[in-house]
Design an enzyme around this catalytic site. Structure first.
Site, PDB file in Angstrom:
ATOM      1  N   ASP A  81       0.801  -1.227   0.000  1.00  0.00           N
ATOM      2  CA  ASP A  81       0.000   0.000   0.000  1.00  0.00           C
ATOM      3  C   ASP A  81       0.836   1.280   0.000  1.00  0.00           C
ATOM      4  O   ASP A  81       1.997   1.297   0.382  1.00  0.00           O
ATOM      5  CB  ASP A  81      -0.959   0.021   1.199  1.00  0.00           C
ATOM      6  N   GLU A 139      -0.561  -1.988   5.209  1.00  0.00           N
ATOM      7  CA  GLU A 139       0.424  -1.912   6.299  1.00  0.00           C
ATOM      8  C   GLU A 139       0.365  -0.556   6.974  1.00  0.00           C
ATOM      9  O   GLU A 139       0.520  -0.449   8.188  1.00  0.00           O
ATOM     10  CB  GLU A 139       1.834  -2.185   5.764  1.00  0.00           C
ATOM     11  N   GLU A 140       0.147   0.488   6.192  1.00  0.00           N
ATOM     12  CA  GLU A 140       0.232   1.850   6.741  1.00  0.00           C
ATOM     13  C   GLU A 140      -0.854   2.154   7.763  1.00  0.00           C
ATOM     14  O   GLU A 140      -0.702   3.063   8.560  1.00  0.00           O
ATOM     15  CB  GLU A 140       0.202   2.883   5.612  1.00  0.00           C
ATOM     16  N   HIS A 365       7.838   8.640   4.365  1.00  0.00           N
ATOM     17  CA  HIS A 365       6.568   9.367   4.521  1.00  0.00           C
ATOM     18  C   HIS A 365       6.705  10.867   4.178  1.00  0.00           C
ATOM     19  O   HIS A 365       5.781  11.632   4.449  1.00  0.00           O
ATOM     20  CB  HIS A 365       5.959   9.197   5.930  1.00  0.00           C
TER      21      HIS A 365
HETATM   22 NI    NI Z   1       6.853   1.012   5.290  1.00  0.00          NI
END
Ligand code: NI
Length: 394
Positions: A81, A139-140, A365
């Protein structure tokens, strides 16, 4: 230990890996919306002749590569993702979807695991056991592993070992984070509600002010890490959200605080939660308020198994000299791969992938996050070598 040179095999895939990664990068998809990505993964795994299951944990994909002979089951995990970030990179393969971006390298992880699947599919005759490729969604938001486990990803066959990696642009290419023990934190989120008695801002003596109570609570929560925990233990307690009030002349009825706790050990998690309840309720009582504390556990710490580490590091030494191993790369960031490693021994390692010659460091990020694509073939080689140590014992 097999004598196969996986770096040579992975280098032969180099162009294909870069092309795939750039395609995924251009088309990022958020948690549980990885439809295009999952489609590409399933198509490739089918083409390679794996037994493929789709829709595992909503958008997850599992591919099983059965060896010619019996042996252990190795789970290889990749996440798929992207993040809700507007990409600021200007390269040609930048995100084509405004507000969505692969800003953590999961496009690389998906690419790498497909590369590993391709290498092993071509040498199935030598495999003793099977490889279970797990392409995980979400996952996020730390929901994907849980959803896949609920759909049975750890059964039939049950893995004997879990392996995975994270491209890590905080370390240069050629460095490997291969620590034993906890390497990524467990995480919980908390919601604190403090209730007082509303009233006129000019008459605080007739009200019970929950805002003042909340301010003291936030400050006091900082003493848990500094005064209650053993200084040799690690924890983060961050209040990240507060909501109160509607106007300048009204003392509100209540205040809501939210935040997160990160920890490496469950004992520390329990100690933090206990102290948090004590502080919140104690201050509320002293100030004439009432309070509630709700805690939702997100993920467990990612804990590398020492035996797996001791087995896999010598294999890595064939590709990277041991003096490039980083034995203390740990982060309070959370990762739900820990759920695939709780009662299955595993190893999750960091592959150095910082971008050379950037004007500044843009971490995971960040809208300008990127990683060195030379890490793609290297990661395929390392992960393949680790897998081979289990399923190609000679
Ligand atoms: Ni990651």
């Amino acid at each position: 230990m097999t004598t196969i040179d996986f770096m040579q095999q992975a280098n032969a895939l180099r162009e294909e890996l870069i092309t795939r990664r750039r395609d995924l990068h251009r088309h990022p998809e958020l948690a549980f919306e990885e439809f295009r990505t999952a489609g590409i993964v399933a198509e490739e795994l089918n083409r390679l002749g794996l037994e493929v299951q789709t829709g595992v944990g909503k958008t997850g994909v599992v591919g099983i590569l059965e060896g010619a002979q019996d042996g252990p089951t190795v789970l290889v995990r990749a996440d798929m993702d992207a993040l809700p970030i507007l990409e600021e990179n200007t390269f040609e393969h930048a995100s084509s979807v405004p507000g969505k971006m692969h800003a953590c390298g999961h496009d690389g992880h998906t690419t790498i695991a497909l590369g590993v699947a391709k290498l092993f599919a071509a040498q199935r005759e030598q495999i003793k056991g099977r490889i279970k490729f797990v392409f995980q969604p979400a996952e996020e938001i730390v929901g994907g592993a849980k959803a896949m486990i609920a759909d049975g990803v750890l059964n039939d066959p049950r893995p004997d070992v879990t392996l995975g990696l994270h491209l890590w642009n905080g370390m240069p290419l050629g460095k490997l984070g291969v620590a034993d023990g906890p390497i990524m934190a467990g995480s919980l989120v908390f919601t604190i509600k403090i209730t007082g008695k509303g009233g006129h801002a000019a008459s605080p003596h007739l009200a019970v002010d929950p805002v003042v109570c909340a301010a003291q609570t936030i400050t006091a929560l900082q003493t848990i890490a500094s005064r209650n925990l053993n200084p040799l233990d690690s924890a983060v307690i961050s209040v990240t959200y507060m909501s109160a009030g509607t106007a300048f002349n009204i003392i509100p009825q209540d205040v809501e605080l939210r935040g997160t706790v990160r920890f490496f050990r469950l004992e520390v998690r329990n100690q933090v939660v206990e102290r948090m309840r004590g502080i919140v309720n104690g201050i509320a009582a002293a100030m004439g308020c009432t309070a509630t504390v709700d805690v939702v556990d997100h993920v467990l710490p990612v804990v590398n198994n020492a035996e797996v580490g001791a087995k896999v590091r010598p294999v890595f030494e064939r590709y990277i000299s041991a003096d490039q191993f980083v034995m203390d790369e740990r982060t309070m960031g959370a990762e739900d791969v820990g759920l695939l490693m709780t009662d299955i021994p595993g190893m999750y390692f960091f592959v150095g992938a910082s971008v050379p010659n950037q004007d500044a460091y843009y971490g995971h990020h960040h809208p300008r996050f990127d990683f060195d694509e030379n890490a793609l073939p290297l990661s395929v080689a390392l992960l393949s070598a680790a897998v081979a140590d289990y399923v190609m014992p000679e």
